[in-house]
Design a protein around this motif. Structure first.
Motif, PDB file in Angstrom:
ATOM      1  N   ARG A 136       0.859  -1.194   0.000  1.00 43.49           N
ATOM      2  CA  ARG A 136       0.000   0.000   0.000  1.00 43.49           C
ATOM      3  C   ARG A 136       0.891   1.238   0.000  1.00 43.49           C
ATOM      4  O   ARG A 136       1.951   1.251   0.621  1.00 43.49           O
ATOM      5  CB  ARG A 136      -0.885   0.043   1.244  1.00 43.49           C
ATOM      6  CG  ARG A 136      -1.841  -1.116   1.405  1.00 43.49           C
ATOM      7  CD  ARG A 136      -2.430  -1.149   2.811  1.00 43.49           C
ATOM      8  NE  ARG A 136      -3.162   0.059   3.110  1.00 43.49           N
ATOM      9  CZ  ARG A 136      -3.444   0.471   4.347  1.00 43.49           C
ATOM     10  NH1 ARG A 136      -3.034  -0.229   5.390  1.00 43.49           N
ATOM     11  NH2 ARG A 136      -4.116   1.570   4.549  1.00 43.49           N
ATOM     12  N   ASN A 170      -9.023   2.168   0.788  1.00 39.89           N
ATOM     13  CA  ASN A 170      -9.633   0.837   0.847  1.00 39.89           C
ATOM     14  C   ASN A 170      -9.167  -0.072  -0.292  1.00 39.89           C
ATOM     15  O   ASN A 170      -9.863  -1.022  -0.666  1.00 39.89           O
ATOM     16  CB  ASN A 170     -11.163   0.923   0.846  1.00 39.89           C
ATOM     17  CG  ASN A 170     -11.710   1.493   2.140  1.00 39.89           C
ATOM     18  OD1 ASN A 170     -11.102   1.354   3.199  1.00 39.89           O
ATOM     19  ND2 ASN A 170     -12.847   2.169   2.055  1.00 39.89           N
ATOM     20  N   HIS A 171      -8.004   0.245  -0.848  1.00 38.19           N
ATOM     21  CA  HIS A 171      -7.417  -0.602  -1.887  1.00 38.19           C
ATOM     22  C   HIS A 171      -5.980  -0.969  -1.499  1.00 38.19           C
ATOM     23  O   HIS A 171      -5.306  -0.225  -0.790  1.00 38.19           O
ATOM     24  CB  HIS A 171      -7.396   0.102  -3.243  1.00 38.19           C
ATOM     25  CG  HIS A 171      -8.743   0.226  -3.887  1.00 38.19           C
ATOM     26  ND1 HIS A 171      -9.755   0.987  -3.340  1.00 38.19           N
ATOM     27  CD2 HIS A 171      -9.240  -0.319  -5.034  1.00 38.19           C
ATOM     28  CE1 HIS A 171     -10.818   0.913  -4.125  1.00 38.19           C
ATOM     29  NE2 HIS A 171     -10.533   0.134  -5.149  1.00 38.19           N
ATOM     30  N   PHE A 172      -5.528  -2.107  -1.955  1.00 41.94           N
ATOM     31  CA  PHE A 172      -4.143  -2.519  -1.767  1.00 41.94           C
ATOM     32  C   PHE A 172      -3.767  -3.449  -2.914  1.00 41.94           C
ATOM     33  O   PHE A 172      -4.632  -3.880  -3.697  1.00 41.94           O
ATOM     34  CB  PHE A 172      -3.935  -3.216  -0.413  1.00 41.94           C
ATOM     35  CG  PHE A 172      -4.691  -4.503  -0.246  1.00 41.94           C
ATOM     36  CD1 PHE A 172      -4.082  -5.732  -0.502  1.00 41.94           C
ATOM     37  CD2 PHE A 172      -6.014  -4.509   0.190  1.00 41.94           C
ATOM     38  CE1 PHE A 172      -4.774  -6.926  -0.349  1.00 41.94           C
ATOM     39  CE2 PHE A 172      -6.712  -5.700   0.350  1.00 41.94           C
ATOM     40  CZ  PHE A 172      -6.093  -6.919   0.081  1.00 41.94           C
ATOM     41  N   THR A 213      -9.181  -2.590   4.536  1.00 44.63           N
ATOM     42  CA  THR A 213      -7.788  -2.497   4.090  1.00 44.63           C
ATOM     43  C   THR A 213      -6.886  -1.877   5.143  1.00 44.63           C
ATOM     44  O   THR A 213      -5.711  -2.259   5.274  1.00 44.63           O
ATOM     45  CB  THR A 213      -7.711  -1.678   2.780  1.00 44.63           C
ATOM     46  OG1 THR A 213      -8.388  -2.397   1.745  1.00 44.63           O
ATOM     47  CG2 THR A 213      -6.272  -1.454   2.362  1.00 44.63           C
TER      48      THR A 213
END
Length: 245
Positions: A159, A166-168, A194
């Motif tokens: 990340r 909320n993304h990785f 996340t």
């Protein structure tokens, strides 16, 4: 006159240490952290050559010491050796290296692969070592065919500030020759928890393939890219050999 040459002795210790270190990582299998397995035989030859050089160097230790200072060049070899030891105990490359190399989600330099390890007629796609790269390339190259398919994959978590909230990325390093040319191959994942994940932990993710618009730091443009809508995340142990070849 006392026959002990400190410069020759230090050089002997350096050669002996390198020989011992290479033998250790070859015996324990940690050599694969540094180079592709197909190159292991070259290290065997290197160890044999270093062993002979080290024996010869030992005979030079007991010579008359010349009036010269310690050679500063020895320090470079010592630093290099200590760095190798540190990497072998850390278990390989991590997300810090991935950040420095700016992960590309295009993989254009891999598109000429013969994707023999991928089968399209699977409702549930499970990424394993033997099909990891081929499958991800296929998904990137023909995204519409894969939308809605279930997928399971493993990798380390990455990340940074360029990735949406909320993304990785779940990814692994691929190695063509050695760790110096390693590239991260992975997929973007979307999950509402996340922020509970730390960089470098290894996870198994399950979800459904979809698409999203993401910024490409290489081309400086936005592009449609595959994204896994996560249903399940499970923390796992780091594999003994974390690379894909």
């Amino acid at each position: 006159m006392k026959r002990f040459n400190i410069n020759e002795f230090i050089w002997f210790l350096i050669l002996f240490s390198f020989t011992l270190f290479l033998s250790y990582i070859l015996y324990t299998g940690k050599l694969s952290i540094f180079i592709h397995p197909k190159m292991h035989k070259n290290i065997i030859y290197t160890i044999l050559a270093l062993s002979l050089i080290t024996v010869f160097q030992f005979t030079k230790v007991f010579t008359i010491k010349r009036n010269e200072p310690l050679k500063s060049g020895y320090l470079l070899f010592i630093i290099f050796l200590l760095g190798g030891i540190a990497v072998s105990y850390s278990g390989g490359l991590n997300s810090g290296v991935a950040k420095n190399r700016e992960i590309s989600l295009n993989f254009s330099n891999l598109n000429n692969r013969n994707m023999k390890n991928f089968r399209m007629n699977e409702d549930k796609i499970v990424l394993k070592e033997e099909n990891y790269v081929d499958t991800i390339l296929s998904i990137n190259n023909d995204l519409e065919k894969f939308k809605g398919k279930h997928i399971v994959m493993e990798g380390f978590v990455y990340r940074d500030n360029n990735i949406k909230e909320n993304h990785f990325i779940t990814g692994r390093f691929t190695v063509a020759c050695c760790a110096a040319d390693a590239q991260v191959i992975g997929m973007i994942c979307s999950w509402n928890k996340t922020n509970t994940l730390n960089n470098d932990i290894w996870v198994r993710v399950e979800g459904v393939i979809d698409s999203g618009i993401y910024y490409n730091s290489i081309s400086k443009t936005t592009e449609e890219k595959p994204v896994i809508l996560i249903n399940k995340v499970e923390e796992i142990s780091k594999p003994e050999n974390p690379y894909i070849y």
